[in-house]
Design an enzyme around this catalytic site. Structure first.
Site, PDB file in Angstrom:
ATOM      1  N   THR A 123       5.523  -3.436  -0.208  1.00 59.50           N
ATOM      2  CA  THR A 123       4.073  -3.308  -0.618  1.00 59.50           C
ATOM      3  C   THR A 123       3.311  -2.052   0.062  1.00 59.50           C
ATOM      4  O   THR A 123       4.075  -1.714   0.921  1.00 59.50           O
ATOM      5  CB  THR A 123       3.613  -4.446  -0.039  1.00 59.50           C
ATOM      6  N   ALA A 124       2.651  -1.921  -0.190  1.00 60.01           N
ATOM      7  CA  ALA A 124       1.144  -0.826  -0.029  1.00 60.01           C
ATOM      8  C   ALA A 124       1.070  -0.614   1.605  1.00 60.01           C
ATOM      9  O   ALA A 124       1.432  -0.404   2.528  1.00 60.01           O
ATOM     10  CB  ALA A 124       0.296  -0.509  -0.585  1.00 60.01           C
ATOM     11  N   ALA A 125       1.036  -2.525   2.375  1.00 58.76           N
ATOM     12  CA  ALA A 125       1.305  -2.804   3.436  1.00 58.76           C
ATOM     13  C   ALA A 125       1.714  -2.428   4.448  1.00 58.76           C
ATOM     14  O   ALA A 125       1.866  -2.431   5.337  1.00 58.76           O
ATOM     15  CB  ALA A 125       0.765  -4.529   3.674  1.00 58.76           C
ATOM     16  N   GLN A 158      -2.740   1.619  -7.177  1.00 62.40           N
ATOM     17  CA  GLN A 158      -1.858   0.091  -7.587  1.00 62.40           C
ATOM     18  C   GLN A 158      -2.249  -1.026  -7.403  1.00 62.40           C
ATOM     19  O   GLN A 158      -2.137  -2.790  -8.262  1.00 62.40           O
ATOM     20  CB  GLN A 158      -0.519   0.039  -7.828  1.00 62.40           C
ATOM     21  N   GLU A 160       4.344  16.427  -6.059  1.00 59.53           N
ATOM     22  CA  GLU A 160       4.294  15.732  -6.825  1.00 59.53           C
ATOM     23  C   GLU A 160       3.877  15.995  -7.657  1.00 59.53           C
ATOM     24  O   GLU A 160       2.503  17.092  -7.877  1.00 59.53           O
ATOM     25  CB  GLU A 160       2.988  14.875  -5.785  1.00 59.53           C
ATOM     26  N   VAL A 202      10.634  17.099  -8.096  1.00 57.92           N
ATOM     27  CA  VAL A 202      12.530  17.385  -7.310  1.00 57.92           C
ATOM     28  C   VAL A 202      13.446  16.974  -7.989  1.00 57.92           C
ATOM     29  O   VAL A 202      13.963  16.033  -9.013  1.00 57.92           O
ATOM     30  CB  VAL A 202      12.569  16.561  -6.321  1.00 57.92           C
ATOM     31  N   GLY A 223       2.257   6.232   0.918  1.00 55.34           N
ATOM     32  CA  GLY A 223       3.765   6.889   1.235  1.00 55.34           C
ATOM     33  C   GLY A 223       4.003   8.029   1.446  1.00 55.34           C
ATOM     34  O   GLY A 223       3.160   9.194   3.115  1.00 55.34           O
ATOM     35  N   CYS A 227       5.653  -5.013  -4.842  1.00 60.53           N
ATOM     36  CA  CYS A 227       4.700  -6.495  -5.075  1.00 60.53           C
ATOM     37  C   CYS A 227       5.328  -7.535  -5.235  1.00 60.53           C
ATOM     38  O   CYS A 227       4.858  -7.760  -6.330  1.00 60.53           O
ATOM     39  CB  CYS A 227       3.536  -6.001  -5.185  1.00 60.53           C
ATOM     40  N   ASP A 270       8.876   2.327  -0.603  1.00 66.13           N
ATOM     41  CA  ASP A 270       9.889   2.190  -1.842  1.00 66.13           C
ATOM     42  C   ASP A 270      11.130   2.559  -2.093  1.00 66.13           C
ATOM     43  O   ASP A 270      11.774   1.712  -2.675  1.00 66.13           O
ATOM     44  CB  ASP A 270       8.698   2.015  -3.509  1.00 66.13           C
ATOM     45  N   CYS A 327       1.765  -9.833   1.653  1.00 68.47           N
ATOM     46  CA  CYS A 327       1.680 -10.152   0.220  1.00 68.47           C
ATOM     47  C   CYS A 327       0.063 -10.711  -0.020  1.00 68.47           C
ATOM     48  O   CYS A 327       0.069 -12.271  -0.351  1.00 68.47           O
ATOM     49  CB  CYS A 327       2.867 -10.782  -0.529  1.00 68.47           C
TER      50      CYS A 327
END
Length: 450
Positions: free
Chosen positions: A345-347, A83, A75, A118, A54, A201, A336, A379
């Protein structure tokens, strides 16, 4: 509501010390660290927390809106992982190295990468605190901090991973142990778990089970394997159409499903797994295992617990349609770490990114968001080394399918989409901010049938 704009250093400092100390006390000791580096500036028009799916996706989109020099990403990790590929890594179908790229290589060119973590958020003063007492202010904040794994909440872990016969596809440190345990299986119980927490997931805990079953059939060990799926849930999958298909597969392949069973302890030296019966709190049962795949308990990142931007549990509290924070109009969440009531999920991130892009554009123009996220998530349920059921659904757990076919059927084409096409799309379109999910494809597909 918070005002949108820059605030003075002293105003943030007064409340920041308290917030920063609280955040530092909660920092996990299991995360990856790189040396903290001061931000090039102490203020950015758009500040993104998190360099996962994201975070990178939205930083690419924001770069095109406000210019690279006005965007920064916080980051600490040196490596970015795709993943979703780890299911296939754990099953021996892909190499771990193919899921990894240096974070610097996926960071949008010109966007500032702040290599730090952070430690506290102060949305009332439009600033965040980083390691080494660094304060960064922002005009707009995007929170994309992901989800935290908590192996330590299972007695005997993570130290149990030093023993053989146990693995987990959810960590870069343990996914290859899954493949080793799969190969070394001789005879006995093969147990696959699903925890009593939200997970990312949610199909992955059973995907590796189907791959394991297929591998043992191929190697002549299937008759020696008693395969068990011990899940804390009361159903095999949350969408009935796909659940029915999975239950047929489970029946055909002689797999045992034990519902409302939560893994609470691993005695790796004895190869024993202890489960609590959630219908009978305090009642446990012990299973000997020859292979154990652990899906860890998960939760919001420590820095978000008790944060002003979070709900009572610790998830970023956003509007489920616009992804704008419910209290702070210049704060947004994706992925997430949010309390969006859909599968993590990534989708889902891909679909959310397109909506959030539109939301922020309108907020920047002092207009109300109009684009609505419908909860789309996907999924790809891997059921073998060349089979996938492509589950796609919305907030209401209703199928929201892209293709004009019955996606509850196992298909070779969907396997290749999962194994080959989606990684390419991830690296070359999603992370570059050009893929907002399959909605346009779905429209074209279904228009073609009219």
């Amino acid at each position: 509501m918070s005002a949108i704009g820059v605030v003075s250093s002293c105003s943030c400092l007064r409340t920041g010390v308290r917030l920063r100390k609280r955040g530092m006390q909660k920092m996990s000791s299991f995360g990856l660290h790189t040396a903290a580096r001061c931000a090039a500036k102490d203020y950015y028009e758009v500040l993104v927390l998190g360099g996962g799916t994201g975070g990178i996706t939205m930083s690419a989109r924001m770069k095109r809106k406000v210019g690279a020099g006005n965007v920064a990403v916080v980051e600490p990790s040196k490596t970015h992982y795709y993943q979703p590929l780890w299911t296939l890594v754990g099953g021996g179908a892909k190499q771990l190295a193919t899921s990894a790229r240096p974070t610097g290589s996926v960071m949008p060119k010109g966007v500032e990468w702040i290599k730090s973590r952070v430690t506290a958020l102060d949305p009332d003063k439009n600033c965040v605190w980083l390691e080494n007492d660094i304060k960064v202010s922002y005009k707009y904040l995007i929170i994309a901090l992901g989800i935290s794994l908590h192996y330590e909440k299972i007695k005997g872990l993570p130290e149990g991973f030093h023993h053989p016969k146990i693995g987990s596809n959810y960590s870069v440190h343990t996914v290859e142990k899954t493949w080793k345990a799969l190969q070394d299986f001789n005879e006995g119980n093969a147990i696959f778990t699903f925890p009593n927490t939200p997970v990312k997931c949610a199909g992955a805990p059973q995907k590796i089970m189907y791959l394991s079953e297929a591998y043992w059939r191929k190697t002549g060990k299937r008759s020696k394997a008693n395969i068990m799926f011990n899940t804390s849930l009361g159903v095999i999958f949350g969408v009935k159409k796909y659940a029915d298909a999975l239950l047929e597969i489970i029946k055909e392949r002689n797999i045992t499903v034990n519902y409302k069973r939560n893994l609470v302890e691993v005695r790796a030296d004895k190869q024993e797994a202890v489960f609590e019966d959630l219908d009978k709190p305090g009642v446990t049962e012990v299973h000997q295992y020859e292979m154990l795949h652990v899906t860890p308990p998960m939760g919001p990142p420590d820095v978000l617990i008790d944060s002003p931007v979070s709900d009572e549990v610790g998830w970023v509290d956003v509007d489920k349609e616009t992804l704008q924070h419910k209290k702070y109009p210049n704060v947004f969440g994706i992925g997430d770490c949010t309390n969006l009531p859909t599968s993590k999920t990534a989708a889902a991130v891909a679909a959310q990114s397109g909506v959030l892009d539109k939301t922020i554009s309108l907020v920047m123009k002092n207009q109300l968001p109009t684009k609505k996220y419908d909860g789309y998530t996907s999924c790809p349920l891997v059921t073998g080394y060349n089979k996938v059921i492509l589950a796609e659904f919305d907030y209401n757990a209703q199928p929201l399918e892209t293709f004009p076919i019955d996606q509850s059927k196992e298909r070779i084409t969907m396997y290749h989409m999962k194994a080959d096409m989606m990684p390419f799309l991830y690296w070359n379109a999603l992370l570059k901010g050009y893929w907002g999910g399959p909605a346009p494809v779905r429209k074209l597909m279904h228009l073609g049938l009219k």
